[in-house]
Scaffold this active site. Structure first.
Site, PDB file in Angstrom:
ATOM      1  N   GLY A   1      -0.756   4.152  -6.885  1.00 13.86           N
ATOM      2  CA  GLY A   1       0.210   4.386  -5.819  1.00 13.86           C
ATOM      3  C   GLY A   1       1.076   3.158  -5.667  1.00 13.86           C
ATOM      4  O   GLY A   1       0.768   2.092  -6.200  1.00 13.86           O
ATOM      5  N   THR A   2       2.168   3.295  -4.925  1.00 11.24           N
ATOM      6  CA  THR A   2       3.046   2.160  -4.690  1.00 11.24           C
ATOM      7  C   THR A   2       2.424   1.214  -3.666  1.00 11.24           C
ATOM      8  O   THR A   2       1.343   1.467  -3.144  1.00 11.24           O
ATOM      9  CB  THR A   2       4.422   2.619  -4.163  1.00 11.24           C
ATOM     10  OG1 THR A   2       4.232   3.229  -2.881  1.00 11.24           O
ATOM     11  CG2 THR A   2       5.091   3.599  -5.107  1.00 11.24           C
ATOM     12  N   MET A   3       3.116   0.145  -3.361  1.00 13.49           N
ATOM     13  CA  MET A   3       2.686  -0.741  -2.286  1.00 13.49           C
ATOM     14  C   MET A   3       2.595   0.084  -1.000  1.00 13.49           C
ATOM     15  O   MET A   3       3.348   1.039  -0.812  1.00 13.49           O
ATOM     16  CB  MET A   3       3.705  -1.869  -2.085  1.00 13.49           C
ATOM     17  CG  MET A   3       3.920  -2.756  -3.292  1.00 13.49           C
ATOM     18  SD  MET A   3       2.559  -3.865  -3.633  1.00 13.49           S
ATOM     19  CE  MET A   3       2.731  -5.058  -2.318  1.00 13.49           C
ATOM     20  N   ASN A   4       1.683  -0.278  -0.130  1.00 11.12           N
ATOM     21  CA  ASN A   4       1.517   0.356   1.184  1.00 11.12           C
ATOM     22  C   ASN A   4       1.043   1.805   1.134  1.00 11.12           C
ATOM     23  O   ASN A   4       1.223   2.540   2.102  1.00 11.12           O
ATOM     24  CB  ASN A   4       2.811   0.286   2.008  1.00 11.12           C
ATOM     25  CG  ASN A   4       3.123  -1.117   2.458  1.00 11.12           C
ATOM     26  OD1 ASN A   4       2.233  -1.919   2.696  1.00 11.12           O
ATOM     27  ND2 ASN A   4       4.399  -1.428   2.561  1.00 11.12           N
TER      28      ASN A   4
ATOM     29  N   SER B   1      -6.117  -0.072  -1.115  1.00 11.10           N
ATOM     30  CA  SER B   1      -7.211  -0.990  -0.741  1.00 11.10           C
ATOM     31  C   SER B   1      -8.051  -0.419   0.390  1.00 11.10           C
ATOM     32  O   SER B   1      -9.283  -0.579   0.409  1.00 11.10           O
ATOM     33  CB  SER B   1      -6.647  -2.357  -0.356  1.00 11.10           C
ATOM     34  OG  SER B   1      -6.039  -2.966  -1.472  1.00 11.10           O
TER      35      SER B   1
ATOM     36  N   GLU C   1      -6.539  -3.723  -7.577  1.00 11.61           N
ATOM     37  CA  GLU C   1      -5.484  -4.426  -8.323  1.00 11.61           C
ATOM     38  C   GLU C   1      -5.654  -4.227  -9.828  1.00 11.61           C
ATOM     39  O   GLU C   1      -5.481  -5.146 -10.636  1.00 11.61           O
ATOM     40  CB  GLU C   1      -5.456  -5.916  -7.972  1.00 11.61           C
ATOM     41  CG  GLU C   1      -5.294  -6.215  -6.496  1.00 11.61           C
ATOM     42  CD  GLU C   1      -3.951  -5.768  -5.915  1.00 11.61           C
ATOM     43  OE1 GLU C   1      -3.020  -5.467  -6.686  1.00 11.61           O
ATOM     44  OE2 GLU C   1      -3.839  -5.712  -4.676  1.00 11.61           O
ATOM     45  N   ALA C   2      -5.970  -3.001 -10.217  1.00 12.44           N
ATOM     46  CA  ALA C   2      -6.279  -2.698 -11.620  1.00 12.44           C
ATOM     47  C   ALA C   2      -5.078  -2.824 -12.546  1.00 12.44           C
ATOM     48  O   ALA C   2      -5.243  -2.894 -13.761  1.00 12.44           O
ATOM     49  CB  ALA C   2      -6.869  -1.288 -11.715  1.00 12.44           C
TER      50      ALA C   2
ATOM     51  N   CYS D   1       8.859   6.682   1.211  1.00 14.99           N
ATOM     52  CA  CYS D   1       9.900   5.672   1.037  1.00 14.99           C
ATOM     53  C   CYS D   1      10.192   4.985   2.373  1.00 14.99           C
ATOM     54  O   CYS D   1      10.200   5.632   3.423  1.00 14.99           O
ATOM     55  CB  CYS D   1      11.160   6.348   0.498  1.00 14.99           C
ATOM     56  SG  CYS D   1      12.598   5.271   0.358  1.00 14.99           S
TER      57      CYS D   1
ATOM     58  N   CYS E   1      11.638   5.634  -2.860  1.00 17.58           N
ATOM     59  CA  CYS E   1      11.798   6.802  -3.725  1.00 17.58           C
ATOM     60  C   CYS E   1      12.728   6.425  -4.886  1.00 17.58           C
ATOM     61  O   CYS E   1      13.333   5.349  -4.894  1.00 17.58           O
ATOM     62  CB  CYS E   1      12.375   7.972  -2.935  1.00 17.58           C
ATOM     63  SG  CYS E   1      14.046   7.674  -2.308  1.00 17.58           S
TER      64      CYS E   1
END
Length: 199
Positions: free
Chosen positions: A9-12, A16, A86-87, A143, A180
């Site tokens: 997935g993207t940040m946020n 985690s 953080e793969a 987004c 996006c």
């Protein structure tokens, strides 16, 4: 039969938080797990998985020289599951080792990370996870500029988007925003403080 999972997935997007939730569930049931993360992520210190909501857990730090298969093979107690945060920072060799752990040691592996970087190119770890994982799942978020699904990440500096530079620059909300495709192609200059984004 154990399987190899890649959840990207993207940040946020809550990767985690998800990995910490899974860790908690296994530990609450008394099932040992092995939590790992990249040694490159030093935001909360080396060997710490932390979410933006303030939850954290110690983890084994992996670098490019870490012999993952040997490490897991030599553990006195085999984990019920291996979780990796953080793969995207894994090396090709790391990913192949994790696949071997799934196949030879019958231990499920769940890897969480970004798919693409701020230049919209695959990370090395993500490239090989996409090739080798048995199951690939997207962790979704929206987004920062509209209500569409975020699929890309913009690196920001002084309110301006940056699309060139070195791939590795560790950072969080102060440096990166999820966007996006449309807002990646036509970025909006903005400060990353939440106030002017309506969040």
């Amino acid at each position: 039969m154990a399987q190899f999972y890649f959840r990207y997935g993207t940040m946020n997007s809550g990767k985690s938080i998800d990995i910490l939730k899974v860790t908690h569930n296994y530990e609450e049931e008394g099932k040992p797990i092995l939590l790992m993360t990249s040694s490159l992520d030093t935001r909360e210190g080396i060997g710490v998985v932390a979410s933006r909501i303030g939850i954290s857990h110690p983890a084994v730090a992996i670098d490019e020289n870490f012999q993952v298969f040997d490490y897991v093979s030599n553990l006195a107690e085999k984990p019920h599951c291996i979780l990796i945060d953080e793969a995207q920072f894994l090396t090709k060799e790391n990913v192949y080792d994790f696949a071997k752990i799934v196949d030879d040691l019958n231990i499920p592996v769940m890897a969480y990370g970004l798919k693409n970087d701020f230049r919209n190119e695959l990370f090395e770890g993500s490239q090989y996870l996409l090739l080798l994982a048995d199951k690939i799942e997207e962790v979704k978020t929206i987004c920062w500029h509209c209500s569409k699904k975020a699929t890309m990440v913009l690196r920001m500096a002084d309110g301006k988007p940056i699309k060139e530079g070195v791939q590795l620059q560790i950072g969080g909300n102060e440096s990166y925003i999820p966007v996006c495709r449309n807002h990646y192609m036509k970025p909006i200059e903005t400060e990353i403080n939440g106030a002017d984004l309506g969040i």
